[in-house]
Design an enzyme around this catalytic site. Structure first.
Site, short mmCIF file in Angstrom:
data_model
loop_
_atom_site.label_atom_id
_atom_site.label_comp_id
_atom_site.label_asym_id
_atom_site.label_seq_id
_atom_site.Cartn_x
_atom_site.Cartn_y
_atom_site.Cartn_z
N ASN A 107 -31.34 -0.63 42.12
CA ASN A 107 -30.91 -1.87 41.47
C ASN A 107 -30.92 -3.07 42.42
O ASN A 107 -30.72 -4.19 41.98
CB ASN A 107 -29.54 -1.68 40.81
CG ASN A 107 -29.66 -0.83 39.56
OD1 ASN A 107 -30.77 -0.58 39.07
ND2 ASN A 107 -28.55 -0.35 39.04
N CYS B 27 -31.16 -0.54 24.09
CA CYS B 27 -31.52 0.69 24.77
C CYS B 27 -30.44 1.71 24.51
O CYS B 27 -29.41 1.39 23.90
CB CYS B 27 -31.77 0.47 26.25
SG CYS B 27 -30.31 0.43 27.23
N ARG C 89 -27.39 -4.61 24.88
CA ARG C 89 -27.85 -5.30 26.09
C ARG C 89 -28.68 -6.56 25.81
O ARG C 89 -29.86 -6.65 26.16
CB ARG C 89 -28.62 -4.32 26.99
CG ARG C 89 -27.77 -3.12 27.34
CD ARG C 89 -28.48 -2.14 28.22
NE ARG C 89 -28.56 -2.57 29.61
CZ ARG C 89 -29.20 -1.88 30.55
NH1 ARG C 89 -29.82 -0.77 30.24
NH2 ARG C 89 -29.21 -2.31 31.79
N ASP D 27 -22.25 3.05 36.39
CA ASP D 27 -23.35 3.96 36.74
C ASP D 27 -22.86 5.25 37.39
O ASP D 27 -23.68 6.14 37.69
CB ASP D 27 -24.34 3.24 37.68
CG ASP D 27 -25.10 2.14 36.98
OD1 ASP D 27 -25.11 2.12 35.73
OD2 ASP D 27 -25.68 1.28 37.68
N ARG E 292 -36.87 7.75 36.86
CA ARG E 292 -36.84 6.29 36.91
C ARG E 292 -36.00 5.78 38.08
O ARG E 292 -36.26 4.72 38.61
CB ARG E 292 -36.22 5.74 35.62
CG ARG E 292 -37.11 5.91 34.42
CD ARG E 292 -36.53 5.19 33.24
NE ARG E 292 -36.24 3.80 33.61
CZ ARG E 292 -35.64 2.94 32.83
NH1 ARG E 292 -35.26 3.29 31.62
NH2 ARG E 292 -35.41 1.71 33.23
N1 EPU Z 1 -24.60 -8.83 28.47
C1 EPU Z 1 -24.62 -9.74 27.46
N2 EPU Z 1 -25.52 -10.79 27.53
C2 EPU Z 1 -26.38 -10.94 28.57
C3 EPU Z 1 -26.35 -10.00 29.61
C4 EPU Z 1 -25.45 -8.95 29.53
O1 EPU Z 1 -23.86 -9.64 26.51
O2 EPU Z 1 -27.16 -11.92 28.56
C5 EPU Z 1 -23.67 -7.69 28.43
C6 EPU Z 1 -24.36 -6.33 28.35
O3 EPU Z 1 -24.75 -5.99 27.04
C7 EPU Z 1 -23.29 -5.39 28.91
C8 EPU Z 1 -22.61 -6.29 29.97
O4 EPU Z 1 -22.97 -7.63 29.66
O5 EPU Z 1 -22.38 -5.02 27.93
C9 EPU Z 1 -22.98 -6.01 31.39
O6 EPU Z 1 -24.37 -5.84 31.49
P1 EPU Z 1 -25.22 -6.34 32.73
O7 EPU Z 1 -26.03 -7.50 32.33
O8 EPU Z 1 -24.33 -6.49 33.93
O9 EPU Z 1 -26.19 -5.10 32.97
P2 EPU Z 1 -27.65 -5.21 33.50
O10 EPU Z 1 -27.74 -6.33 34.46
O11 EPU Z 1 -28.62 -5.16 32.37
C10 EPU Z 1 -27.36 -3.74 35.65
C11 EPU Z 1 -27.94 -2.47 36.18
C12 EPU Z 1 -27.43 -1.31 35.35
C13 EPU Z 1 -25.90 -1.28 35.46
C14 EPU Z 1 -25.32 -2.62 35.00
C15 EPU Z 1 -23.82 -2.73 35.16
C16 EPU Z 1 -30.05 -3.20 37.10
C17 EPU Z 1 -31.52 -3.20 37.03
N3 EPU Z 1 -29.39 -2.55 36.11
O12 EPU Z 1 -27.79 -3.84 34.29
O13 EPU Z 1 -27.97 -0.12 35.92
O14 EPU Z 1 -25.38 -0.25 34.65
O15 EPU Z 1 -25.93 -3.70 35.73
O16 EPU Z 1 -23.47 -2.51 36.48
O17 EPU Z 1 -29.46 -3.74 38.03
C18 EPU Z 1 -28.63 2.12 35.93
O18 EPU Z 1 -29.00 1.96 37.12
O19 EPU Z 1 -28.56 3.26 35.41
C19 EPU Z 1 -28.25 0.96 35.13
C20 EPU Z 1 -28.17 0.99 33.81
#
Ligand code: EPU
Length: 419
Positions: free
Chosen positions: A23, A117, A122, A306, A398
């Site tokens: 990440n 997903c 998300r 995670d 992945r």
């Molecule tokens: N959210 C919104 N609107 C947005 C963005 C996010 O409502 O525009 C919500 C999401 O639906 C969720 C919350 O905010 O309920 C937090 O999501 P976040 O955006 O932080 O997640 P992400 O950035 O899509 C990253 C990691 C994930 C990890 C999460 C939380 C990467 C590539 N992915 O996802 O990693 O679970 O932060 O820490 O950095 C994994 O590695 O298995 C994985 C899923």
């Protein structure tokens, strides 16, 4: 499609080397688009999400070459188009991370909207709202985000919710904007800090990454640099739970214990003895069974979502009853049904799984549904009696670098077989 066959019951023992953080490397690879000269990225994990990102970059016309010791040299100067197609974005949501850099550097981008997903809806509304606040025109049409801008302008952006990739996308966009951007309610994850350090190594001016208010002073241009990605804290945590769940003793090398405070605290509460130095952690659970722990996931520095599934596996065989509450994603308990097939005693109330440890799990065929769920099924298989067969392991590939080889080097009986 491959499967993993695991024969449980071996306490793990030995040393394992952790790879670079998935990440952290994904936003850093996207961030190379901001530079005007070649970038060297080191400590790149050999995981499928990295290959997908590289494929995306090659399709954009970038030139990528592999160097020694898990490094990649990327020349962003050869970029030909600013398009991220559905067939790649649908396999990896993190592709959305190219949106901010493409807009900031080239003034245009067309990126497929990532769908929902397995773990939740998300949405990307916060990414898009932030870019609009910096002056981008965004149209969402036919499943694509179509964005254009003149030079982005610094803005004060209050994010409704803490979002990791949202913070990263906006930080990258703001780094080439005209003026200063202040991101309020920013994510504090170590991967956000690593990206900021990377951008600063390219000549950026980002302050206070790792706090909830990040200031980005836009610069005219960013140049290539040589950057080493931070160690993967979730891979580290997964091997620590593997040692704890099997009653083993494992030394994790090339990691950083400072990234895992909340996870180490829970492992100690579960009864593990933990010792650590600058770049290593040793966990000893020999001859003991873990106690159940209560977990509530939260953005960093809280307990990472995670690591939630892996601790559900730990609780499934622990002494006592523990509750695991998921607050970040709305649908991240798909591993629970599979644990029940192995004989776990769990019931779900809303976003809380209440797990009473059983004396032993029994091997069964199970199906992986997402990356961390897959990891938790492997952990359960390591301690279950008999044979556990984990299907759909493309999810694990992945984000875990050669997991079966690393576990086998610790004595686990685990084998990858074709379907
Ligand atoms: N959210 C919104 N609107 C947005 C963005 C996010 O409502 O525009 C919500 C999401 O639906 C969720 C919350 O905010 O309920 C937090 O999501 P976040 O955006 O932080 O997640 P992400 O950035 O899509 C990253 C990691 C994930 C990890 C999460 C939380 C990467 C590539 N992915 O996802 O990693 O679970 O932060 O820490 O950095 C994994 O590695 O298995 C994985 C899923």
């Amino acid at each position: 499609m491959n499967k993993l066959i695991i024969k449980g019951g071996v306490p793990l023992s030995g040393e394992v080397r952790v790879s670079g953080s998935k990440n952290a490397v994904l936003p850093i690879l996207a961030g190379t688009l901001l530079a005007d000269s070649p970038v060297i990225v080191r400590n790149v994990p050999d995981v499928h999400d990295v290959s997908t990102t590289m494929e995306l970059q090659v399709r954009m016309g970038l030139s990528l070459t592999f160097g020694e010791n898990m490094s990649i040299v990327i020349d962003p100067a050869t970029l030909e188009n600013t398009f991220a197609p559905y067939e790649l974005v649908k396999t990896m949501r993190a592709s959305i991370l190219v949106l901010g850099p493409l807009l900031a550097r080239f003034g245009r981008a067309e990126v497929s909207l990532p769908g929902g997903c397995a773990i939740g809806a998300r949405p990307v509304n916060i990414h898009l709202g932030g870019l609009e606040a910096m002056g981008a025109d965004i149209l969402v049409e036919n499943g694509y985000i179509k964005a254009r801008c003149d030079r982005l302008k610094g803005a004060r952006i209050v994010m409704d919710q803490v979002t990791v990739t949202g913070t990263e996308n906006l930080m990258m966009a703001a780094s080439l904007a005209d003026g200063t951007t202040v991101l309020e309610n920013a994510a504090r994850e170590p991967e956000v800090v690593d990206l900021a350090d990377f951008i600063n190594a390219m000549g950026g001016q980002i302050e206070d990454a790792g706090t909830d208010t990040v200031k980005i002073h836009g610069v005219e241009k960013l140049r290539g640099c040589d950057y080493t990605v931070l160690p993967d804290r979730i891979e580290t945590g997964t091997y620590l739970v593997a040692a704890a769940i099997t009653g083993g003793k494992v030394l994790i090398k090339h990691t950083d214990p400072r990234l895992l405070d909340s996870v180490l605290a829970k492992l100690e509460e579960a009864g593990a003895t933990i010792d650590s130095g600058d770049n290593w952690i040793e966990l000893d659970m020999v001859g003991r069974k873990p106690h159940s722990v209560n977990i509530r996931t939260a953005p960093y520095p809280g307990f990472p979502t995670d690591m939630q599934a892996q601790f559900c596996a730990l609780n499934a065989i622990a002494e006592g009853t523990g509750s695991v509450t998921e607050t970040v994603f709305e649908n991240r308990f798909m591993h629970i049904q599979e644990f029940m097939r192995l004989g776990a005693n769990v019931h779900i109330e809303g976003n809380t799984a209440i797990i009473t440890g059983v004396d032993g799990l029994n091997g069964a065929p199970v199906m992986a549904t997402d990356l961390r769920a897959s990891a938790s099924l492997i952990l359960a298989g390591l301690v279950a009696n008999g044979e556990t067969v984990v299907d759909r392991i493309y999810h694990i590939d992945r984000g875990y670098d050669h997991i079966e080889e690393k576990l086998a080097s610790l004595g686990a009986k685990i084998q990858r077989v074709p379907n």
